[in-house]
Design a protein around this motif. Structure first.
Motif, mmCIF file in Angstrom:
data_model
loop_
_atom_site.group_PDB
_atom_site.id
_atom_site.type_symbol
_atom_site.label_atom_id
_atom_site.label_comp_id
_atom_site.label_asym_id
_atom_site.label_seq_id
_atom_site.Cartn_x
_atom_site.Cartn_y
_atom_site.Cartn_z
ATOM 1 N N LEU A 25 0.645 -1.467 -0.219
ATOM 2 C CA LEU A 25 0.130 0.170 -0.161
ATOM 3 C C LEU A 25 1.021 1.292 -0.281
ATOM 4 C CD1 LEU A 25 -2.886 -1.279 2.658
ATOM 5 C CD2 LEU A 25 -3.325 -0.773 -0.250
ATOM 6 N N SER A 26 1.833 1.191 0.935
ATOM 7 C CA SER A 26 3.555 2.188 0.394
ATOM 8 C C SER A 26 3.429 3.029 -0.978
ATOM 9 C CB SER A 26 3.949 2.324 1.934
ATOM 10 O OG SER A 26 5.135 3.076 2.023
ATOM 11 N N GLN A 27 3.461 1.630 -1.017
ATOM 12 C CA GLN A 27 4.115 1.599 -2.915
ATOM 13 C C GLN A 27 3.456 2.078 -3.833
ATOM 14 O OE1 GLN A 27 7.150 1.489 -3.253
ATOM 15 N NE2 GLN A 27 7.072 1.508 -5.485
ATOM 16 N N LEU A 28 1.688 1.804 -3.572
ATOM 17 C CA LEU A 28 1.187 2.345 -4.372
ATOM 18 C C LEU A 28 0.679 4.036 -4.308
ATOM 19 C CD1 LEU A 28 -1.330 0.925 -6.842
ATOM 20 C CD2 LEU A 28 -2.632 0.910 -4.481
ATOM 21 N N ARG A 29 1.032 4.280 -2.868
ATOM 22 C CA ARG A 29 0.534 5.738 -3.106
ATOM 23 C C ARG A 29 1.900 6.618 -3.393
ATOM 24 N NH1 ARG A 29 0.004 6.098 2.937
ATOM 25 N NH2 ARG A 29 -1.221 4.928 2.332
ATOM 26 N N HIS A 30 2.572 5.973 -3.055
ATOM 27 C CA HIS A 30 4.068 6.870 -4.005
ATOM 28 C C HIS A 30 4.229 7.020 -5.758
ATOM 29 C CE1 HIS A 30 8.168 7.895 -4.060
ATOM 30 N NE2 HIS A 30 8.759 6.818 -5.060
ATOM 31 N N MET A 31 3.439 5.209 -5.889
ATOM 32 C CA MET A 31 3.384 5.734 -7.105
ATOM 33 C C MET A 31 2.308 6.647 -7.618
ATOM 34 S SD MET A 31 4.026 1.360 -8.451
ATOM 35 C CE MET A 31 2.475 1.577 -8.355
ATOM 36 N N GLN A 32 0.973 7.038 -6.850
ATOM 37 C CA GLN A 32 -0.062 7.377 -7.498
ATOM 38 C C GLN A 32 0.571 8.880 -7.222
ATOM 39 O OE1 GLN A 32 -3.386 6.118 -4.562
ATOM 40 N NE2 GLN A 32 -3.884 4.757 -6.305
ATOM 41 N N ASN A 33 1.586 9.081 -6.684
ATOM 42 C CA ASN A 33 1.807 10.963 -6.131
ATOM 43 C C ASN A 33 2.457 10.257 -7.037
ATOM 44 O OD1 ASN A 33 -0.350 11.689 -4.145
ATOM 45 N ND2 ASN A 33 1.160 10.144 -3.228
#
Length: 82
Positions: A25-33
């Motif tokens: 989830l942290s990696q997904l949020r990082h990619m979305q930003n």
């Protein structure tokens, strides 16, 4: 009397799954930003950047708006009664 290690295996599996889920989830949020850290309390003015660049955190240095931006108005105008 000690605790057999077989009794601790489910706890180890749960701990590993929580860690994998949190990292994903942290990696997904990082990619979305767009590769930047997430930002809190984003207001309507900051959402303009998403309309210009496609990313919520994106910023552009172009002095002119992209084509079609003049028709992409987020404000709804009221119809006048004359």
């Amino acid at each position: 009397m000690g605790v057999p290690f077989e009794a601790l295996l489910p706890y180890g599996i749960m701990l590993a799954m929580f860690g994998i889920t949190g990292g994903g989830l942290s990696q997904l949020r990082h990619m979305q930003n767009g590769g930047k850290r997430s930002r809190h309390s984003v207001d309507q003015w900051d959402r303009r950047d998403k309309r210009l660049t496609g990313f919520l955190r994106g910023q552009t240095d172009r002095p002119t708006a992209p084509p079609g931006f003049e028709l992409n108005n987020p404000w709804k105008c009221e119809s006048r009664f004359y």
